[in-house]
Design a protein around this motif. Structure first.
Motif, PDB file in Angstrom:
ATOM      1  N   UNK A  39      42.004  50.046  45.163  1.00  0.00           N
ATOM      2  CA  UNK A  39      41.608  51.108  44.318  1.00  0.00           C
ATOM      3  C   UNK A  39      40.980  50.571  43.030  1.00  0.00           C
ATOM      4  N   UNK A  40      40.939  49.054  42.862  1.00  0.00           N
ATOM      5  CA  UNK A  40      40.534  48.634  41.741  1.00  0.00           C
ATOM      6  C   UNK A  40      41.254  48.837  40.519  1.00  0.00           C
ATOM      7  N   UNK A  50      42.909  43.775  36.276  1.00  0.00           N
ATOM      8  CA  UNK A  50      42.284  42.598  36.032  1.00  0.00           C
ATOM      9  C   UNK A  50      40.616  42.902  36.093  1.00  0.00           C
ATOM     10  N   UNK A  51      39.884  43.230  35.007  1.00  0.00           N
ATOM     11  CA  UNK A  51      38.574  44.082  35.195  1.00  0.00           C
ATOM     12  C   UNK A  51      37.514  43.597  36.021  1.00  0.00           C
ATOM     13  N   UNK A  52      37.752  42.014  36.175  1.00  0.00           N
ATOM     14  CA  UNK A  52      36.684  41.642  37.098  1.00  0.00           C
ATOM     15  C   UNK A  52      36.921  41.824  38.452  1.00  0.00           C
ATOM     16  N   UNK A  53      38.239  41.806  38.786  1.00  0.00           N
ATOM     17  CA  UNK A  53      38.685  42.297  40.332  1.00  0.00           C
ATOM     18  C   UNK A  53      38.545  43.683  40.516  1.00  0.00           C
ATOM     19  N   UNK A  54      38.869  44.358  39.545  1.00  0.00           N
ATOM     20  CA  UNK A  54      38.619  45.826  39.825  1.00  0.00           C
ATOM     21  C   UNK A  54      37.335  46.474  40.090  1.00  0.00           C
ATOM     22  N   UNK A  55      36.502  45.902  39.126  1.00  0.00           N
ATOM     23  CA  UNK A  55      35.050  46.201  39.348  1.00  0.00           C
ATOM     24  C   UNK A  55      34.447  45.950  40.509  1.00  0.00           C
TER      25      UNK A  55
END
Length: 432
Positions: A328-329, A333-338
């Protein structure tokens, strides 16, 4: 009347298609068919569909384009739906075909299907001929047998580049003799058990299936924009259509052949320039070949937790919530989620993104890497069985990586490849 069936699979093109060329040469008439194999739309043991909506949409467009191109040459495409081992023999009987021509498979499930179809055709005294049409270098031209291919890519690459030759492409047929073929009747996404897709305005490219679109993409990336000349510098980009070639979806469906790309590239080099970037694209096509030959060598091992190295790796007990947060992002961890949000909403993710989210699942979450590979299988528009499972095994430390565990420091990667946070802002901000 010697009639044969050409069974199209992931070779949905008329250019450089040896299967089609051989069938035409050995027959009075050919009947092109495409079978929507029900097994390709089932849910796997990992809980994901084998084919999700993004790739299915691309497939439908590719099949429609193939039919259009066949009709321009006096033929057409018959659409079958169900089990190939049931549907192909039916067509053979209907048209009294003496032979079926098809692309040769290398991955385990595809090989099994091929064997079952062959057994059914044998009962009808119908021959079955398969041809290798997916690689830059033909397996027979390699400087080693499949079982002796080095397990380290660099060793494979150096010897292959030095001692093997890339065969010339097969010309597109000028005319195809077929019996009258009724208008195409394509299934819808709904018929395939899939939901409709929405086009996200942030997508790097609107991937449209088919040989026609694939050839246009080559023209655009090479000759119109000359983006290929700076490919090596830009290939780790994450936003926009031209930081990388984006040929992968058309290659995976066989709308383009790697050799066709190679010879267009040679044309470009003659006309404009040959540099490290133009070579780097060939380097990437070689990786694609390598994973295919490795799949041929190791077969089912690429689908096992211990991989081709038979390496015991420690994984956490399967945790569906943790896996879902990655999908689902929503890992925090923002870079993984994006990157995961981009994949969920568009069916695509940059190579840099893929390496990071894979490393995160394997090394930080310590989940069974095959769940990640299976989710990619469902989601990716450019899913290719050999490259996908080969790359996942590589990054999980059980594949062809001589260094073993490949850990990515996500914070450092984000700093290096998304310094101003443009990519993260693009995907983490909710659009109204």
């Amino acid at each position: 009347m010697r009639r044969s069936i050409v069974w199209f699979k992931t070779d949905l093109r008329l250019h450089d298609n040896e299967t089609l060329v051989k069938a035409i040469a050995k027959s009075d008439e050919i009947i092109p068919v495409y079978c929507f194999d029900e097994a390709q739309f089932k849910v796997t043991e990992y809980g994901f569909k084998k084919t999700g909506s993004f790739r299915a949409q691309f497939l439908l467009e590719s099949v429609a384009d193939l039919d259009k191109n066949l009709r321009e040459l006096g033929s057409g495409l018959i659409i079958l739906k169900g089990k190939p081992e049931v549907e192909i023999p039916k067509i053979v009987q209907e048209y009294k075909a003496y032979k079926v021509f098809a692309k040769r498979e290398v991955a385990h499930e595809e090989k099994q299907t091929e064997a079952i179809v062959q057994a059914e055709l044998f009962k009808l005294r119908c021959e079955f001929e398969t041809l290798s049409t997916s690689t830059l270098y033909h397996a027979e031209d390699l400087p080693f047998s499949i079982k002796d291919i080095p397990d380290v890519f660099t060793n494979f690459r150096k010897k292959t580049e030095k001692d093997a030759v890339i065969r010339t492409v097969f010309q597109k047929p000028l005319r195809i003799k077929s019996p009258k073929i009724a208008e195409i009747n394509l299934p819808t996404l709904n018929d395939l058990g899939l939901g409709k897709i929405a086009i996200d305005s942030r997508a790097v490219l609107h991937f449209k299936g088919g040989e026609t679109e694939g050839l246009q993409r080559i023209q655009h990336y090479f000759f119109e924009t000359k983006s290929i000349s700076k490919y090596k510098e830009t290939r780790n980009g994450m936003i926009g259509a031209d930081y990388s070639s984006k040929f992968s979806a058309w290659l995976a469906m066989g709308c383009l052949s790697p050799r066709e790309i190679y010879f267009e590239l040679k044309k470009y080099e003659t006309q404009y320039e040959a540099n490290e970037s133009t070579y780097w694209l060939v380097f990437e096509l070689l990786w694609r070949d390598y994973f295919r030959f490795m799949m041929k060598k190791y077969r089912t091992k690429f689908f096992q937790l211990a991989g081709i190295q038979n390496k015991g790796i420690k994984v956490n007990k399967h945790n569906i919530q943790v896996l879902q947060s990655w999908i689902a992002g929503a890992t925090g961890v923002d870079f993984v989620d994006a990157n995961m949000i981009e994949l969920k909403l568009t069916g695509f993710m940059s190579n840099r993104g893929r390496q990071n989210v894979t490393s995160y699942l394997c090394n930080d979450l310590k989940l069974d890497w095959r769940y990640g590979a299976a989710y990619f299988e469902q989601q990716l528009i450019d899913y290719d069985v050999c490259s996908n499972w080969g790359n996942w095994a590589y990054l999980a430390g059980v594949g062809n990586d001589p260094r073993g565990n490949r850990y990515f420091n996500i914070e450092k990667q984000a700093q290096d490849y998304d310094k101003n946070e443009a990519y993260r802002n693009l995907w983490l901000n909710v659009i109204d």
